[in-house]
Design a protein around this motif. Structure first.
Motif, PDB file in Angstrom:
ATOM      1  N   SER A  76       0.908  -1.043   0.089  1.00  0.00           N
ATOM      2  CA  SER A  76      -0.070   0.039   0.065  1.00  0.00           C
ATOM      3  C   SER A  76       0.915   1.179   0.073  1.00  0.00           C
ATOM      4  O   SER A  76       1.834   1.407   0.881  1.00  0.00           O
ATOM      5  CB  SER A  76      -1.022  -0.069   1.136  1.00  0.00           C
ATOM      6  OG  SER A  76      -1.893  -0.973   1.026  1.00  0.00           O
ATOM      7  N   PRO A  78       0.736   5.362   0.091  1.00  0.00           N
ATOM      8  CA  PRO A  78      -0.204   6.687   0.090  1.00  0.00           C
ATOM      9  C   PRO A  78       0.560   7.677  -0.761  1.00  0.00           C
ATOM     10  O   PRO A  78       1.709   7.997  -0.748  1.00  0.00           O
ATOM     11  CB  PRO A  78       0.043   7.062   1.659  1.00  0.00           C
ATOM     12  CG  PRO A  78       1.540   6.515   2.181  1.00  0.00           C
ATOM     13  CD  PRO A  78       1.671   5.121   1.275  1.00  0.00           C
ATOM     14  N   ARG A  80      -0.089  11.609  -2.702  1.00  0.00           N
ATOM     15  CA  ARG A  80      -0.848  13.080  -2.569  1.00  0.00           C
ATOM     16  C   ARG A  80      -0.829  13.299  -4.029  1.00  0.00           C
ATOM     17  O   ARG A  80       0.025  13.709  -4.914  1.00  0.00           O
ATOM     18  CB  ARG A  80      -0.045  13.868  -1.852  1.00  0.00           C
ATOM     19  CG  ARG A  80      -0.756  15.284  -1.623  1.00  0.00           C
ATOM     20  CD  ARG A  80      -0.190  16.175  -0.669  1.00  0.00           C
ATOM     21  NE  ARG A  80      -0.146  15.708   0.593  1.00  0.00           N
ATOM     22  CZ  ARG A  80      -1.222  15.526   1.411  1.00  0.00           C
ATOM     23  NH1 ARG A  80      -2.612  15.875   0.986  1.00  0.00           N
ATOM     24  NH2 ARG A  80      -0.940  14.994   2.739  1.00  0.00           N
ATOM     25  N   ARG A  92     -13.049   3.088  -3.348  1.00  0.00           N
ATOM     26  CA  ARG A  92     -12.003   1.700  -3.052  1.00  0.00           C
ATOM     27  C   ARG A  92     -12.322   0.858  -4.158  1.00  0.00           C
ATOM     28  O   ARG A  92     -13.579   0.767  -4.730  1.00  0.00           O
ATOM     29  CB  ARG A  92     -12.574   1.260  -1.810  1.00  0.00           C
ATOM     30  CG  ARG A  92     -11.793   0.104  -1.182  1.00  0.00           C
ATOM     31  CD  ARG A  92     -12.243  -0.388   0.150  1.00  0.00           C
ATOM     32  NE  ARG A  92     -11.598   0.644   0.894  1.00  0.00           N
ATOM     33  CZ  ARG A  92     -12.108   0.653   2.196  1.00  0.00           C
ATOM     34  NH1 ARG A  92     -13.253   0.179   2.578  1.00  0.00           N
ATOM     35  NH2 ARG A  92     -11.803   1.633   3.010  1.00  0.00           N
ATOM     36  N   ASP A 124      -7.688   2.953  -0.552  1.00  0.00           N
ATOM     37  CA  ASP A 124      -8.445   3.832   0.403  1.00  0.00           C
ATOM     38  C   ASP A 124      -8.294   5.321   0.010  1.00  0.00           C
ATOM     39  O   ASP A 124      -7.469   5.884  -0.670  1.00  0.00           O
ATOM     40  CB  ASP A 124      -8.022   3.560   1.799  1.00  0.00           C
ATOM     41  CG  ASP A 124      -8.807   4.117   3.024  1.00  0.00           C
ATOM     42  OD1 ASP A 124     -10.070   4.512   2.709  1.00  0.00           O
ATOM     43  OD2 ASP A 124      -8.430   4.491   4.236  1.00  0.00           O
ATOM     44  N   VAL A 125      -9.377   5.892   0.216  1.00  0.00           N
ATOM     45  CA  VAL A 125      -9.434   7.520  -0.051  1.00  0.00           C
ATOM     46  C   VAL A 125      -9.937   8.162   1.298  1.00  0.00           C
ATOM     47  O   VAL A 125     -11.016   8.170   1.757  1.00  0.00           O
ATOM     48  CB  VAL A 125     -10.532   7.765  -0.951  1.00  0.00           C
ATOM     49  CG1 VAL A 125     -10.446   9.196  -1.205  1.00  0.00           C
ATOM     50  CG2 VAL A 125     -10.370   7.021  -2.265  1.00  0.00           C
ATOM     51  N   PRO A 126      -8.822   8.564   2.245  1.00  0.00           N
ATOM     52  CA  PRO A 126      -9.127   9.278   3.464  1.00  0.00           C
ATOM     53  C   PRO A 126      -9.943  10.353   3.296  1.00  0.00           C
ATOM     54  O   PRO A 126     -10.028  11.107   2.181  1.00  0.00           O
ATOM     55  CB  PRO A 126      -7.754   9.565   3.929  1.00  0.00           C
ATOM     56  CG  PRO A 126      -6.861   8.734   3.272  1.00  0.00           C
ATOM     57  CD  PRO A 126      -7.465   8.333   1.796  1.00  0.00           C
ATOM     58  N   SER A 130      -8.534  14.107   7.003  1.00  0.00           N
ATOM     59  CA  SER A 130      -7.338  13.555   7.199  1.00  0.00           C
ATOM     60  C   SER A 130      -6.114  14.125   6.546  1.00  0.00           C
ATOM     61  O   SER A 130      -5.132  13.786   6.929  1.00  0.00           O
ATOM     62  CB  SER A 130      -7.400  12.171   7.076  1.00  0.00           C
ATOM     63  OG  SER A 130      -7.696  11.835   5.589  1.00  0.00           O
ATOM     64  N   SER A 131      -6.270  15.016   5.675  1.00  0.00           N
ATOM     65  CA  SER A 131      -5.076  15.713   4.680  1.00  0.00           C
ATOM     66  C   SER A 131      -5.369  17.224   5.240  1.00  0.00           C
ATOM     67  O   SER A 131      -5.964  17.883   4.251  1.00  0.00           O
ATOM     68  CB  SER A 131      -5.202  15.337   3.563  1.00  0.00           C
ATOM     69  OG  SER A 131      -6.503  15.678   2.937  1.00  0.00           O
ATOM     70  N   LEU A 138      -4.840  12.935  -0.254  1.00  0.00           N
ATOM     71  CA  LEU A 138      -4.249  11.767  -0.108  1.00  0.00           C
ATOM     72  C   LEU A 138      -5.066  10.579  -0.741  1.00  0.00           C
ATOM     73  O   LEU A 138      -6.187  10.568  -0.427  1.00  0.00           O
ATOM     74  CB  LEU A 138      -3.835  11.786   1.164  1.00  0.00           C
ATOM     75  CG  LEU A 138      -3.046  10.530   1.663  1.00  0.00           C
ATOM     76  CD1 LEU A 138      -1.490  10.855   0.922  1.00  0.00           C
ATOM     77  CD2 LEU A 138      -2.873  10.295   3.167  1.00  0.00           C
ATOM     78  N   VAL A 139      -4.505   9.693  -1.505  1.00  0.00           N
ATOM     79  CA  VAL A 139      -5.244   8.431  -1.610  1.00  0.00           C
ATOM     80  C   VAL A 139      -4.011   7.335  -1.709  1.00  0.00           C
ATOM     81  O   VAL A 139      -2.826   7.465  -1.734  1.00  0.00           O
ATOM     82  CB  VAL A 139      -5.674   8.394  -3.415  1.00  0.00           C
ATOM     83  CG1 VAL A 139      -4.418   8.687  -4.158  1.00  0.00           C
ATOM     84  CG2 VAL A 139      -6.423   7.243  -3.837  1.00  0.00           C
ATOM     85  N   VAL A 140      -4.681   6.224  -1.304  1.00  0.00           N
ATOM     86  CA  VAL A 140      -3.777   4.928  -0.936  1.00  0.00           C
ATOM     87  C   VAL A 140      -3.834   3.954  -2.136  1.00  0.00           C
ATOM     88  O   VAL A 140      -5.134   3.522  -2.355  1.00  0.00           O
ATOM     89  CB  VAL A 140      -4.266   4.173   0.372  1.00  0.00           C
ATOM     90  CG1 VAL A 140      -3.199   3.243   0.737  1.00  0.00           C
ATOM     91  CG2 VAL A 140      -4.052   5.295   1.713  1.00  0.00           C
TER      92      VAL A 140
END
Length: 165
Positions: A76, A78, A80, A92, A124-126, A130-131, A138-140
């Motif tokens: 995974s 992360p 930006r 997701r 995941d898309v926080p 969270s950013s 941010l995207v994971v």
């Protein structure tokens, strides 16, 4: 010569109809078996996918295990993305291409954009809380380990964007 009424044969009798029905049933059974065999062959794991203890349990010969290509380890990462509005479109499981374009602050404005990772899955898309930064979102992503290193390097030197599949 005397005139005869025309002869009309009706279906050939019970025996002929019975043979025809048996032939049809045999064809249907043969077709079903062929489709089942094709489905099993397509879903069965290939011998080159067996490595280590799994290969021993499956009875794969040693020479086949030595030729087996190891699968790339997926990690995974992360990342930006420069455009936060684009990240809000992601869900997701989506597949995306990550594109790096030259950052104007690094002085490389004339270099073309390039694809850093192609067809990677969004893990995941926080949420927006969270950013805290205003410079993107941010995207994971689930990527091979080698692509994670390229993504980290590209994220440090250029602006990243994604295209949806």
């Amino acid at each position: 010569m005397p005139e005869f009424a025309p002869l009309r044969v009706r279906g050939g009798g019970v025996r002929h109809r019975l043979r025809r029905a048996v032939r049809r049933r045999r064809r249907a059974v043969a077709t079903g078996l062929a489709v089942t065999a094709a489905a099993l062959a397509a879903s069965a794991p290939h011998a080159t996918e067996h490595t280590g203890a799994h290969a021993e349990a499956a009875g794969v010969p040693e020479r086949v295990r030595q030729r087996a290509v190891p699968q790339a380890e997926v990690v995974s990462a992360p990342v930006r993305i420069a455009d936060a509005a684009t990240v809000r479109l992601l869900r997701r499981g989506d597949r995306v291409d990550v594109i790096a374009s030259a950052n104007s602050s690094t002085g490389g404005g004339s270099s073309p954009a390039k694809v850093v990772a192609a067809g990677v899955r969004v893990v995941d898309v926080p949420g927006p809380g969270s950013s805290p930064s205003d410079d993107g979102a941010l995207v994971v992503l689930a990527v091979p380990r080698s692509a994670a290193a390229q993504l980290a390097g590209a994220g440090a030197t250029s602006r990243l964007a994604v295209t949806l599949w």
